[in-house]
Design an enzyme around this catalytic site. Structure first.
Site, PDB file in Angstrom:
ATOM      1  N   LYS A 195      45.916 -60.784 -66.790  1.00  0.00           N
ATOM      2  CA  LYS A 195      45.258 -60.568 -68.085  1.00  0.00           C
ATOM      3  C   LYS A 195      43.784 -60.183 -67.894  1.00  0.00           C
ATOM      4  O   LYS A 195      43.236 -59.374 -68.644  1.00  0.00           O
ATOM      5  CB  LYS A 195      45.388 -61.818 -68.963  1.00  0.00           C
ATOM      6  CG  LYS A 195      46.779 -61.990 -69.560  1.00  0.00           C
ATOM      7  CD  LYS A 195      47.144 -60.800 -70.449  1.00  0.00           C
ATOM      8  CE  LYS A 195      48.510 -60.917 -71.090  1.00  0.00           C
ATOM      9  NZ  LYS A 195      48.844 -59.737 -71.909  1.00  0.00           N
ATOM     10  N   TYR A 253      49.150 -65.353 -64.200  1.00  0.00           N
ATOM     11  CA  TYR A 253      49.091 -64.691 -65.510  1.00  0.00           C
ATOM     12  C   TYR A 253      47.640 -64.384 -65.874  1.00  0.00           C
ATOM     13  O   TYR A 253      47.320 -63.305 -66.375  1.00  0.00           O
ATOM     14  CB  TYR A 253      49.706 -65.619 -66.552  1.00  0.00           C
ATOM     15  CG  TYR A 253      49.787 -65.094 -67.959  1.00  0.00           C
ATOM     16  CD1 TYR A 253      48.994 -65.638 -68.968  1.00  0.00           C
ATOM     17  CD2 TYR A 253      50.660 -64.071 -68.306  1.00  0.00           C
ATOM     18  CE1 TYR A 253      49.080 -65.178 -70.280  1.00  0.00           C
ATOM     19  CE2 TYR A 253      50.752 -63.607 -69.614  1.00  0.00           C
ATOM     20  CZ  TYR A 253      49.965 -64.175 -70.601  1.00  0.00           C
ATOM     21  OH  TYR A 253      50.049 -63.718 -71.882  1.00  0.00           O
ATOM     22  N   HIS A 287      56.119 -72.591 -74.797  1.00  0.00           N
ATOM     23  CA  HIS A 287      54.818 -73.234 -74.905  1.00  0.00           C
ATOM     24  C   HIS A 287      55.004 -74.578 -75.597  1.00  0.00           C
ATOM     25  O   HIS A 287      56.082 -74.870 -76.119  1.00  0.00           O
ATOM     26  CB  HIS A 287      53.860 -72.345 -75.710  1.00  0.00           C
ATOM     27  CG  HIS A 287      53.468 -71.098 -74.992  1.00  0.00           C
ATOM     28  ND1 HIS A 287      54.088 -69.886 -75.212  1.00  0.00           N
ATOM     29  CD2 HIS A 287      52.551 -70.871 -74.025  1.00  0.00           C
ATOM     30  CE1 HIS A 287      53.540 -68.974 -74.436  1.00  0.00           C
ATOM     31  NE2 HIS A 287      52.614 -69.538 -73.700  1.00  0.00           N
ATOM     32  N   SER A 302      44.641 -63.747 -73.110  1.00  0.00           N
ATOM     33  CA  SER A 302      44.986 -65.146 -73.375  1.00  0.00           C
ATOM     34  C   SER A 302      43.819 -66.025 -72.949  1.00  0.00           C
ATOM     35  O   SER A 302      43.098 -65.700 -72.008  1.00  0.00           O
ATOM     36  CB  SER A 302      46.218 -65.539 -72.568  1.00  0.00           C
ATOM     37  OG  SER A 302      46.367 -66.939 -72.601  1.00  0.00           O
ATOM     38  N   SER A 303      43.686 -67.158 -73.607  1.00  0.00           N
ATOM     39  CA  SER A 303      42.540 -68.039 -73.319  1.00  0.00           C
ATOM     40  C   SER A 303      42.618 -68.623 -71.909  1.00  0.00           C
ATOM     41  O   SER A 303      41.641 -69.181 -71.414  1.00  0.00           O
ATOM     42  CB  SER A 303      42.501 -69.188 -74.331  1.00  0.00           C
ATOM     43  OG  SER A 303      43.700 -69.938 -74.255  1.00  0.00           O
ATOM     44  N   CYS A 304      43.754 -68.462 -71.228  1.00  0.00           N
ATOM     45  CA  CYS A 304      43.855 -69.025 -69.877  1.00  0.00           C
ATOM     46  C   CYS A 304      43.083 -68.176 -68.869  1.00  0.00           C
ATOM     47  O   CYS A 304      42.983 -68.528 -67.687  1.00  0.00           O
ATOM     48  CB  CYS A 304      45.311 -69.154 -69.441  1.00  0.00           C
ATOM     49  SG  CYS A 304      46.092 -67.592 -69.055  1.00  0.00           S
TER      50      CYS A 304
HETATM   51  O1  GFB Z   1      51.555 -74.602 -74.044  1.00  0.00           O
HETATM   52  P1  GFB Z   1      51.687 -75.014 -72.639  1.00  0.00           P
HETATM   53  O2  GFB Z   1      53.018 -74.909 -72.023  1.00  0.00           O
HETATM   54  O3  GFB Z   1      50.689 -74.170 -71.748  1.00  0.00           O
HETATM   55  O4  GFB Z   1      51.247 -76.558 -72.374  1.00  0.00           O
HETATM   56  P2  GFB Z   1      49.114 -74.250 -71.494  1.00  0.00           P
HETATM   57  C1  GFB Z   1      50.175 -77.102 -73.017  1.00  0.00           C
HETATM   58  C2  GFB Z   1      50.072 -78.596 -72.723  1.00  0.00           C
HETATM   59  O5  GFB Z   1      51.165 -79.241 -73.412  1.00  0.00           O
HETATM   60  C3  GFB Z   1      50.169 -79.072 -71.259  1.00  0.00           C
HETATM   61  C4  GFB Z   1      51.744 -80.228 -72.583  1.00  0.00           C
HETATM   62  O6  GFB Z   1      49.208 -80.102 -71.092  1.00  0.00           O
HETATM   63  C5  GFB Z   1      51.568 -79.664 -71.181  1.00  0.00           C
HETATM   64  O7  GFB Z   1      51.636 -80.728 -70.238  1.00  0.00           O
HETATM   65  N1  GFB Z   1      53.135 -80.409 -72.969  1.00  0.00           N
HETATM   66  C6  GFB Z   1      53.641 -81.596 -73.426  1.00  0.00           C
HETATM   67  C7  GFB Z   1      54.126 -79.499 -72.936  1.00  0.00           C
HETATM   68  N2  GFB Z   1      54.953 -81.475 -73.664  1.00  0.00           N
HETATM   69  C8  GFB Z   1      55.282 -80.177 -73.374  1.00  0.00           C
HETATM   70  C9  GFB Z   1      56.508 -79.469 -73.442  1.00  0.00           C
HETATM   71  O8  GFB Z   1      57.586 -80.002 -73.790  1.00  0.00           O
HETATM   72  N3  GFB Z   1      56.472 -78.147 -73.088  1.00  0.00           N
HETATM   73  C10 GFB Z   1      55.314 -77.542 -72.685  1.00  0.00           C
HETATM   74  N4  GFB Z   1      55.349 -76.233 -72.371  1.00  0.00           N
HETATM   75  N5  GFB Z   1      54.115 -78.184 -72.592  1.00  0.00           N
HETATM   76  C11 GFB Z   1      49.539 -71.726 -71.181  1.00  0.00           C
HETATM   77  C12 GFB Z   1      49.573 -70.758 -70.016  1.00  0.00           C
HETATM   78  O9  GFB Z   1      48.919 -72.893 -70.706  1.00  0.00           O
HETATM   79  O10 GFB Z   1      48.742 -71.244 -72.258  1.00  0.00           O
HETATM   80  C13 GFB Z   1      50.055 -69.418 -70.484  1.00  0.00           C
HETATM   81  O11 GFB Z   1      50.420 -71.280 -69.004  1.00  0.00           O
HETATM   82  C14 GFB Z   1      49.268 -68.972 -71.698  1.00  0.00           C
HETATM   83  O12 GFB Z   1      49.907 -68.485 -69.453  1.00  0.00           O
HETATM   84  C15 GFB Z   1      49.250 -70.022 -72.770  1.00  0.00           C
HETATM   85  O13 GFB Z   1      47.962 -68.681 -71.307  1.00  0.00           O
HETATM   86  C16 GFB Z   1      48.395 -69.600 -73.934  1.00  0.00           C
HETATM   87  O14 GFB Z   1      48.349 -74.222 -72.770  1.00  0.00           O
HETATM   88  O15 GFB Z   1      48.809 -75.388 -70.559  1.00  0.00           O
END
Ligand code: GFB
Length: 314
Positions: A146, A142, A185, A113-115
């Site tokens: 990874k 995570y 996500h 994953s890109s994280c």
């Molecule tokens: O996709 P996401 O949950 O994970 O959040 P990451 C991406 C961005 O979307 C963050 C915003 O800046 C959140 O604050 N966001 C806005 C929201 N509204 C929402 C919402 O309703 N739900 C969620 N979930 N986010 C993940 C890693 O990071 O990327 C995983 O935690 C994995 O491990 C994945 O690597 C690919 O992109 O921040």
């Protein structure tokens, strides 16, 4: 197009994690190829249990593995369950890699994953950025698991000559995504929020954080196509990025989702929720140079995902 390195034709291919969004997309992609797809549900095989994995692997002896099984989730889930995101993923990876080697499986694509890249890596991030700086705190657990998986591919290549490779997808979305607002996500969450706001004739829905972070979104069927492409044509120690080549602010993707869903109200911000990494835009130049490019536009992918959600999730 780079040369064929490994043909899937007639091979027994295990898609580990076949019920997840990525695994299901891989099965869809492999069904277009003359190969024998094998799978195991969580009820049939708990990948965190070493002896169960060893017995299953000895009985099934796949020729090649797409390692898409993992404990996954969005920013809130990662930040809330560090033990599961670290321990479960380490167990799954350790069990699958060691059991695969033990029965002579010589080909594997491990999905990361890109994280895994540092929180403030230079953008766009290329594969050399790995381990050059501190990780994003919300998903460091995570990310470490990874990164360990990447190192496992490199260790088995170097010590045992196994033709294992790893790839680093960017943020993914599509049919079969997780639409639970606490676990999901961002893109699937925005679809749920916009849909529910439209259905309730609400004035607004809230995005988490400031909306300023930027994310790169790859439609899951494009990723599956890239994974098959890499299985067939890539063999090297270094991990390889798989992205779509453009990123977008959370604010703008929320508006795009609202437009696709047909919600015409306003979008507000829940500043009690984290922003996470400010940006994680990947340099996918290496896989592009091999001959693969993403093909699904963000708007088209959101429309397809929303259609799937209406049919299965709403
Ligand atoms: O996709 P996401 O949950 O994970 O959040 P990451 C991406 C961005 O979307 C963050 C915003 O800046 C959140 O604050 N966001 C806005 C929201 N509204 C929402 C919402 O309703 N739900 C969620 N979930 N986010 C993940 C890693 O990071 O990327 C995983 O935690 C994995 O491990 C994945 O690597 C690919 O992109 O921040």
């Amino acid at each position: 197009m780079t040369n064929l390195h490994y043909s899937l034709a007639g091979k027994k291919i295990w898609v580990a994690g076949h019920r997840g969004m990525v695994g299901a997309a891989l099965v869809r992609q492999l069904e277009t190829i003359d190969c024998n797809i094998i799978t195991a549900t969580h009820g049939e095989l708990d990948l965190t249990r070493q002896t169960d994995v060893e017995h299953w692997m000895a009985e099934n002896k796949p020729d090649a593995i797409f390692m898409a099984a993992a404990r996954v989730g969005g920013i809130l889930a990662n930040d809330t369950y560090p033990v599961e995101f670290l321990i479960d993923n380490m167990k799954i990876e350790t069990n699958v890699f060691s059991a695969a080697h033990a029965v002579g499986v010589n080909r594997m694509v491990f999905l990361g994953s890109s994280c895994i890249y540092p929180r403030l890596a230079a953008q766009p991030m290329n594969e050399d950025a790995l381990l050059t700086g501190p990780l994003e705190p919300t998903n460091q657990w995570y990310a470490i698991a990874k990164i360990a998986g990447v190192m496992m591919t490199q260790a088995y290549r170097r010590q045992h000559g196994r033709d294992y490779i790893s790839c680093m997808p960017t943020n993914l979305y599509g049919p079969g995504d997780n639409f639970d607002l606490n676990e999901s996500h961002v893109l699937s969450a925005l679809i749920v929020k916009a849909h529910q706001a439209k259905e309730a004739d609400a004035e607004s829905f809230a995005v988490w954080g400031t909306g300023n972070p930027k994310r790169e979104f790859l439609y899951v069927d494009d990723l599956a196509q890239a994974c098959v492409f890499l299985m067939e044509r890539y063999s090297a120690d270094e991990t390889i990025n798989v992205g779509c080549g453009e990123d977008i602010t959370i604010r703008d993707v929320a508006q795009t989702v609202a437009d696709v869903v047909g919600f015409t109200g306003t979008i507000t911000n829940d500043l009690h929720k984290p922003d996470g990494t400010p940006r994680k835009f990947m340099d996918s130049g290496r896989i592009n140079a091999l001959g693969w490019h993403a093909s699904t536009s963000l708007k088209e992918g959101i429309a397809k995902t929303y259609a799937w959600y209406l049919e299965h999730g709403a």
